[in-house]
Design an enzyme around this catalytic site. Structure first.
Site, mmCIF file in Angstrom:
data_model
loop_
_atom_site.group_PDB
_atom_site.id
_atom_site.type_symbol
_atom_site.label_atom_id
_atom_site.label_comp_id
_atom_site.label_asym_id
_atom_site.label_seq_id
_atom_site.Cartn_x
_atom_site.Cartn_y
_atom_site.Cartn_z
ATOM 1 N N PHE A 128 0.853 -1.189 0.000
ATOM 2 C CA PHE A 128 0.000 0.000 0.000
ATOM 3 C C PHE A 128 0.895 1.248 0.000
ATOM 4 O O PHE A 128 1.869 1.308 0.756
ATOM 5 C CB PHE A 128 -0.865 -0.049 1.264
ATOM 6 C CG PHE A 128 -2.027 0.895 1.256
ATOM 7 C CD1 PHE A 128 -3.058 0.748 0.344
ATOM 8 C CD2 PHE A 128 -2.089 1.930 2.174
ATOM 9 C CE1 PHE A 128 -4.138 1.614 0.350
ATOM 10 C CE2 PHE A 128 -3.172 2.806 2.189
ATOM 11 C CZ PHE A 128 -4.202 2.640 1.267
ATOM 12 N N ASP A 207 1.315 -6.180 7.262
ATOM 13 C CA ASP A 207 0.140 -5.312 7.239
ATOM 14 C C ASP A 207 -1.062 -6.205 6.925
ATOM 15 O O ASP A 207 -1.133 -6.822 5.856
ATOM 16 C CB ASP A 207 0.304 -4.209 6.182
ATOM 17 C CG ASP A 207 -0.801 -3.153 6.290
ATOM 18 O OD1 ASP A 207 -1.931 -3.519 6.661
ATOM 19 O OD2 ASP A 207 -0.535 -1.971 5.993
ATOM 20 N N TYR A 232 -11.765 -0.745 9.508
ATOM 21 C CA TYR A 232 -12.938 -0.248 8.778
ATOM 22 C C TYR A 232 -13.215 -1.033 7.505
ATOM 23 O O TYR A 232 -14.161 -0.754 6.812
ATOM 24 C CB TYR A 232 -12.826 1.252 8.485
ATOM 25 C CG TYR A 232 -11.517 1.712 7.877
ATOM 26 C CD1 TYR A 232 -11.271 1.550 6.522
ATOM 27 C CD2 TYR A 232 -10.533 2.309 8.670
ATOM 28 C CE1 TYR A 232 -10.075 1.967 5.966
ATOM 29 C CE2 TYR A 232 -9.333 2.729 8.113
ATOM 30 C CZ TYR A 232 -9.109 2.557 6.764
ATOM 31 O OH TYR A 232 -7.917 2.962 6.221
ATOM 32 N N LYS A 233 -12.344 -1.985 7.187
ATOM 33 C CA LYS A 233 -12.570 -2.803 5.987
ATOM 34 C C LYS A 233 -13.410 -4.021 6.371
ATOM 35 O O LYS A 233 -14.593 -3.893 6.652
ATOM 36 C CB LYS A 233 -11.224 -3.155 5.346
ATOM 37 C CG LYS A 233 -10.553 -1.903 4.772
ATOM 38 C CD LYS A 233 -9.124 -2.100 4.333
ATOM 39 C CE LYS A 233 -8.567 -0.783 3.788
ATOM 40 N NZ LYS A 233 -7.118 -0.748 3.727
ATOM 41 N N ARG A 386 -11.815 -3.302 -8.584
ATOM 42 C CA ARG A 386 -11.692 -4.237 -7.454
ATOM 43 C C ARG A 386 -13.071 -4.650 -6.979
ATOM 44 O O ARG A 386 -13.969 -3.816 -6.808
ATOM 45 C CB ARG A 386 -10.983 -3.576 -6.269
ATOM 46 C CG ARG A 386 -9.500 -3.478 -6.385
ATOM 47 C CD ARG A 386 -8.879 -3.169 -5.035
ATOM 48 N NE ARG A 386 -9.607 -2.153 -4.275
ATOM 49 C CZ ARG A 386 -9.240 -1.718 -3.082
ATOM 50 N NH1 ARG A 386 -8.184 -2.228 -2.480
ATOM 51 N NH2 ARG A 386 -9.927 -0.789 -2.463
HETATM 52 C C1 LIG Z 1 -6.395 0.384 4.031
HETATM 53 C C2 LIG Z 1 -4.957 0.169 4.253
HETATM 54 C C3 LIG Z 1 -4.235 1.008 5.110
HETATM 55 C C4 LIG Z 1 -4.929 2.178 5.749
HETATM 56 O O1 LIG Z 1 -4.108 2.973 6.504
HETATM 57 P P1 LIG Z 1 -4.743 4.105 7.437
HETATM 58 O O2 LIG Z 1 -3.585 4.744 8.051
HETATM 59 O O3 LIG Z 1 -5.639 3.415 8.432
HETATM 60 O O4 LIG Z 1 -5.510 5.028 6.558
HETATM 61 C C5 LIG Z 1 -2.898 0.727 5.339
HETATM 62 N N1 LIG Z 1 -2.298 -0.313 4.741
HETATM 63 C C6 LIG Z 1 -2.967 -1.141 3.898
HETATM 64 C C7 LIG Z 1 -2.283 -2.316 3.303
HETATM 65 C C8 LIG Z 1 -4.307 -0.914 3.623
HETATM 66 O O5 LIG Z 1 -4.965 -1.702 2.798
#
Ligand SMILES: *Cc1c(COP(=O)(O)O)cnc(C)c1O
Length: 426
Positions: A128, A207, A232-233, A386
């Protein structure tokens, strides 16, 4: 197989689905809406709405400051313990609070500070972007003698285990990867990769943002050192709900929190002048938790624990396989390129379809200009549509309709009526 057969099949699969009963425990504003973006923002559990209303009116409105002792101080411990159960960890190895990005910063900082002379930080180009930015910032601001090495995925989908092994050596300080890649849905073999890193005495930080609540996890069994993840996912905690982190008990002493705030103190309410961290993952907290969004996480986690992650995984694969079967012959001829691992065991709970007109196709799915039902996937540049399958509220009938809509939009080229990409949140 013809369309009617798939429709009939979907009906049968839904009838025999042991998780079907969970659908009604979520809020459905529009019963016809097909939501395939729970991998980005999960649906609202009904009980969360009730709970928040009570917390706002009674705990905050009536009880005011007394609620810290009556309810709020114990909330993060209680929810962290539930997340620990969900990811196969012990309660005192999990902390909930801050965002995934902030938690990644804290743990990567702590791990690099503990890595001594070891110089390389290894990640991949599937990670990410926020994770990459944080690692870049750590190297340039705090660890200039260390170096970030970004493994390249040959196909844009995954990185094979052999490639990871080839990058690890006695100079590796930290290996950090997304367990499930946010775009392709590729899932690393956590046990094997962790074992390879440990053979070189390197620390591993995962992660879990696209993995927690999507696939069964066994942090202890895998030997993983650290992890971060968002709620939140697939955990359905609501927009911007707090993230969690995991640090294996044995290395908590070695990995310090670079943000030594009072909520990470062993006795914050003594208001003493010196910092004394507790003997648990609570030491990775920093400041006052956002109680409303923290409280919103609990029901989503409860629902997953009640359903059981093995059942969730079974249905998740059932949904994606059913979807892909329907597209099978059509996909290639319609210009779609698979952006996900062919082997179902190597994917998380979402898939990515690539198409040169991916953006406009996703717009046409989301905002039909005729009487068709809206289907909400999301779009990730440059060309990925997606589609997330959330077994607690996605039905086989949803997946059937989504596949049919996709076929129709591409066959009749109705996506041509939509504007090219401009939106802020694609
Ligand atoms: C959604 C996601 C995040 C989100 O990071 P925030 O700091 O909570 O906004 C981080 N890493 C990955 C791999 C994600 O999919």
């Amino acid at each position: 197989m013809d369309t009617d057969r798939y429709k009939e099949l979907a009906r049968n699969l839904d009838r025999n689905d042991p998780l079907a009963r969970f659908r009604s425990r979520f809020f459905h504003g529009d019963e016809n809406l097909i939501y395939l973006d729970g991998n980005s923002l999960g649906r609202l559990p009904l009980q969360t709405a009730d709970r928040l209303e009570k917390i706002v009116r009674i705990q905050w409105g009536e009880r005011l400051i007394r609620s810290w002792n009556e309810h709020w101080l114990s909330l993060n411990r209680r929810i962290a313990a539930k997340i620990a159960e969900l990811i196969g960890a012990h309660a005192d190895e999990v902390m909930i609070g801050d965002s995934t990005s902030v938690n990644l910063y804290k743990l990567a900082f702590g791990a690099l500070a503990a890595a001594g002379e070891r110089k390389t930080i290894i990640t991949d180009d599937l990670n990410f972007p926020s994770d990459l930015y944080i690692l870049q910032g750590l190297v340039s601001r705090h660890f200039p003698q260390k170096q970030l090495r970004i493994m390249k995925s040959a196909d844009g989908i995954g990185v094979d285990t052999g490639t990871v092994a080839a990058h690890l050596d006695a100079d590796t300080a930290l290996l950090t990867l997304s367990h499930v890649a946010y775009k392709s849905g590729y899932m690393y073999d956590m046990h094997e990769i962790t074992r390879l890193a440990h053979r070189q005495n390197a620390l591993v930080l995962w992660d879990l943002s696209h993995a927690a609540g999507a696939v069964p996890l066994d942090m202890h069994g895998s030997g993983a050192d650290m992890a971060v993840g968002c709620t939140y996912k697939y955990l359905n905690g609501g927009p911007g709900s707090p993230a969690f982190l995991y640090v294996r008990k044995e290395i908590q002493k070695r990995v310090a929190n670079p943000i030594q705030g009072w909520f990470g103190h062993s006795r914050p309410f003594d208001f003493s002048a010196g910092y004394v961290p507790p003997d648990t993952a609570d030491k990775y907290a920093a400041g006052t938790p956002g109680i409303l969004s923290l409280a919103a996480v609990e029901t989503g986690v409860d629902l997953l624990l009640e359903a059981g992650m093995d059942e969730v995984r079974k249905k998740s694969l059932g949904l994606s396989v059913f979807f892909l079967d329907q597209l099978n012959e059509f996909a290639e001829e319609a210009g779609f390129i698979p952006g996900f691992p062919a082997e179902s065991g190597k994917r998380g709970s979402h898939i990515s379809l690539r198409h040169p007109e991916g953006y406009r196709i996703s717009r046409a799915l989301i905002a039909p200009q005729d009487i068709q039902v809206p289907v909400i996937p999301d779009f990730r540049p440059p060309d990925n549509i997606r589609l997330g399958f959330c077994p607690l509220y996605t039905s086989y009938a949803d997946v059937y309709t989504a596949a049919e809509r996709l076929k129709q939009i591409v066959s009749d080229k109705s996506y041509l009526r939509y504007r090219q990409r401009q939106d802020e949140v694609p």
